[in-house]
Design a protein around this motif. Structure first.
Motif, short mmCIF file in Angstrom:
data_model
loop_
_atom_site.label_atom_id
_atom_site.label_comp_id
_atom_site.label_asym_id
_atom_site.label_seq_id
_atom_site.Cartn_x
_atom_site.Cartn_y
_atom_site.Cartn_z
N CYS A 79 0.76 -1.29 0.00
CA CYS A 79 -0.02 0.05 -0.12
C CYS A 79 1.06 1.30 -0.10
CB CYS A 79 -0.99 0.01 1.27
SG CYS A 79 -2.12 -1.26 1.41
N CYS A 103 -2.75 6.13 1.33
CA CYS A 103 -2.48 5.02 0.97
C CYS A 103 -2.97 4.58 -0.10
CB CYS A 103 -2.27 3.95 2.15
SG CYS A 103 -1.99 4.88 3.67
N CYS A 139 1.39 2.75 6.43
CA CYS A 139 0.09 3.13 5.92
C CYS A 139 -0.67 3.61 7.46
CB CYS A 139 -0.81 2.33 5.19
SG CYS A 139 -2.35 3.03 4.85
#
Length: 195
Positions: free
Chosen positions: A41, A88, A161
């Motif tokens: 991510c 993200c 994230c």
């Protein structure tokens, strides 16, 4: 500084400024997930660095040992420039605006220059003794004792994230005011009846 980048894909310019569409997510998965590799991510870049100095756990800048060809090297994992500080990737649209890719750090051993005076050296040893760390001293060319010691320095260790919680609304305070005003009305009416 010598840097080696691993698994670098061409960033999608549009995806950094707005929420990604399903089609953009699929394209990233195809580009970066070749051969069945997982896709992050918040992707990172692995770099091998040869710094002249670093920060200790106490945020003190220290000089690192180097002697001609003998140089300390560290592997660092940095957030890719196209994702750091941005939402993200692959996060549900409800949370996308509250998500952010953040650079993380950890600490690793390094050979550092000892503090200049004996008082500084003793203070340094006492501080680490309390934490039950016993760092060896390395012989140097100085008359007063060792010039180098082992300590921790901060290195970049990945990209994470983070999702911020939704701010609490102040509806509770408004409800309390309404309840108080309803309670006061009957009292005001009672005082009118008594007079």
């Amino acid at each position: 500084m010598f840097a080696v980048a691993i698994r670098r894909a061409e960033p999608l310019e549009e995806s950094t400024n707005k929420r990604m569409t399903y089609r953009e997510m699929q394209m990233i998965l195809r580009l970066e997930g070749e051969d069945g590799r997982p896709v992050d991510c918040c992707p990172t870049i692995e770099e091998m660095v040869e710094p002249f100095g670093g920060r200790t756990r106490e945020d003190m800048y220290v000089e690192l040992y180097r002697d001609g060809e003998n140089v300390q090297r560290f592997f660092e994992y940095s957030c890719r420039l196209d994702v750091v500080g941005k939402p993200c990737r692959f996060v549900d649209r409800k949370f996308s605006n509250r998500s952010i890719c953040v650079q993380k750090h950890s600490y690793t051993y390094a050979i550092i220059k000892s503090p200049g005076s004996k008082i500084g050296t003793e203070e340094h040893r006492r501080h680490h003794h309390r934490e039950r760390h016993h760092f060896p001293a390395f012989s140097g060319n100085t008359v007063s004792g060792s010039e180098w010691t082992l300590d921790y320095i901060r290195v970049r260790s990945g990209c994470s994230c983070e999702i911020m919680p939704k701010p609490k609304k102040k509806k509770i305070a408004a409800k309390t005011k309404k309840t108080k005003s309803k309670q006061r009305q009957p009292r005001d009416q009672e005082s009118d009846l008594e007079t």
